[in-house]
Design a protein around this motif. Sequence first.
Motif, short mmCIF file in Angstrom:
data_model
loop_
_atom_site.label_atom_id
_atom_site.label_comp_id
_atom_site.label_asym_id
_atom_site.label_seq_id
_atom_site.Cartn_x
_atom_site.Cartn_y
_atom_site.Cartn_z
N GLY A 292 1.50 9.99 -5.08
CA GLY A 292 0.31 9.99 -5.94
C GLY A 292 -0.57 8.79 -5.66
N ALA A 293 -0.58 8.33 -4.40
CA ALA A 293 -1.29 7.09 -4.06
C ALA A 293 -2.71 7.11 -4.63
N TYR A 294 -3.42 8.21 -4.37
CA TYR A 294 -4.75 8.35 -4.98
C TYR A 294 -4.65 8.99 -6.38
N GLY A 295 -4.07 10.19 -6.44
CA GLY A 295 -4.23 11.01 -7.63
C GLY A 295 -3.29 10.67 -8.78
N GLY B 179 0.83 -1.20 0.00
CA GLY B 179 0.00 0.00 0.00
C GLY B 179 0.86 1.24 0.00
N GLY B 180 0.19 2.38 -0.08
CA GLY B 180 0.90 3.65 -0.12
C GLY B 180 1.69 3.92 1.14
N THR B 181 1.21 3.43 2.26
CA THR B 181 1.92 3.66 3.52
C THR B 181 3.31 3.03 3.47
N THR C 229 -4.18 15.19 -2.96
CA THR C 229 -4.33 14.91 -1.52
C THR C 229 -5.60 14.08 -1.33
N THR C 230 -5.59 13.27 -0.28
CA THR C 230 -6.67 12.32 -0.11
C THR C 230 -7.97 13.03 0.23
N ASN C 231 -7.89 14.07 1.04
CA ASN C 231 -9.13 14.71 1.49
C ASN C 231 -9.76 15.59 0.41
C1 LIG Z 1 -4.31 6.31 0.48
C2 LIG Z 1 -3.13 7.19 0.49
C3 LIG Z 1 -1.94 6.78 1.10
C4 LIG Z 1 -1.83 5.50 1.87
O1 LIG Z 1 -1.99 4.40 1.04
P1 LIG Z 1 -2.45 3.00 1.66
O2 LIG Z 1 -2.50 2.14 0.44
O3 LIG Z 1 -3.80 3.22 2.27
O4 LIG Z 1 -1.44 2.57 2.64
C5 LIG Z 1 -0.84 7.61 1.00
N1 LIG Z 1 -0.92 8.78 0.36
C6 LIG Z 1 -2.06 9.22 -0.22
C7 LIG Z 1 -2.07 10.54 -0.92
C8 LIG Z 1 -3.20 8.43 -0.17
O5 LIG Z 1 -4.33 8.86 -0.73
#
Ligand SMILES: *Cc1c(COP(=O)(O)O)cnc(C)c1O
Length: 454
Positions: free
Chosen positions: A259-262, A145-147, A232-234
């Motif tokens: 860029g996890a989401y975007g 995951g992104g973390t 950003t996630t929010n």
């Molecule tokens: C979701 C997210 C993360 C974390 O990713 P996970 O897969 O939930 O661990 C990190 N950065 C951004 C910008 C995210 O949206």
Amino acid sequence: MRGKTYQENKHVELAALADAVMAYAEERVRMAPPLDRPVSEAELRSRVGETITPGGIGGVDAMRLFAQDLAPTCLSTDHPRYLSFIPCAPSDAAVMFDLVVGASSIYAGSWLEGSGAVYAENQALRWIADLVGMPSRSGGVFTPGGTIGNLSALVTARHAARACAKPGDRPYRVAATAGAHSSIASACDVMDAQFVGVPADDAWRLTGGNLRAVLEENGPETFFAVVATCGTTNFGVIDDLASVAEVCREYGIWFHVDGAYGGAGLAAPSVRGLYAGIEHCDSFIVDPHKWLFAPFDCCALLYREPSLARAAHTQKAGYLDVLTDAPDWNPTDYSVGLTRRARGLPFWFSLVVNGSDAYEAAIEHTLDVARFAEAEVLRRPDLELVRKRDLSVVVFRRLGWEPADYAAWSDRMLAEEFAFVVPTSHDGETLARFAIVNPETSEDDITAILDTMV
Ligand SMILES: *Cc1c(COP(=O)(O)O)cnc(C)c1O
């Protein structure tokens, strides 16, 4: 049982098991999924009780137990009205192939053991690297995951910075805005590093100018990384990547882009311009399980100079010598973690099956639905847009509502299995938020949800 060999019995059992599991999986992929809803542990305990018994209950009954009692209490993240957090709406090809990965006992940490899988994963990573504009030598790995992706990138950044720091200097700081994902602060905690907040500009973005001021104030030599976010996630805010890249280059500080989401928006021509400057990043992540139609859990992590990651992450042990002494590309050397599932393969398979044009079209479609949602918010007198949308997250307020009103509205929609839209907050204010990444989410779904905010 008598008269049949152990092998024959095994085959009979397998046939029943395969029927039960495959039929369920195929039906789940075909169906319009129910939203479902959580229940209390007490309720599950009374309904299901103990599931693990000395003799086992067999595959067919175990499958029935899952299908009847457990699955309906797990939300379907691919439901078209699941708009909370960041949904996960994998393609049919990706979901079906996830079964194959599970059945294949592939160890994807090393080339020796998983060469074909690693080759395929690397092609999927290359597809992403080309969207970013990273050079041909770049490469990386799929993490859970992104973390873990962010943590791994920052560990590499610090390792690289300390390797070339002046004697006595031990850079320990990371600069980012408050809009950066919570996993950045968490990575700093894990690493005993210090997160230094950079004030955002009027458009809520990290900019080179504000970054420079913070670096100068704290001493640029104390920083080992700057984290910019593209989505950003929010709120889906894309930082001013070009000016941030320039300041990072000037000071010789690692430029990580989250860029996890975007990051998926890079594949959409209508918004690609917002990412200008991203090609200068030293490392980058995107979660295919967010907006790239892969199942959980999958993050693509890329480095401009993979050798720096290898130096930071390779685990050395006698029993691993055969791997570490070989000149091969071993994915495990590029992130925190050793054993790894070939978790990039469902994403790769879906790209191969559908083609990259289908990805562009699907992402553009979700952006169109987000544009529609934004327009509806602007059009309705009771609603107010909080910030103009960059990507597919729309955040708005319902005039006159208190936090309890948002909570009651959200709870009611879930209890009725109508929609899953949890409120968010910003600067202490409770707000409504749609995250639209599912191509099945329609304008009608948006209208139906907004119509409930009376
Ligand atoms: C979701 C997210 C993360 C974390 O990713 P996970 O897969 O939930 O661990 C990190 N950065 C951004 C910008 C995210 O949206």
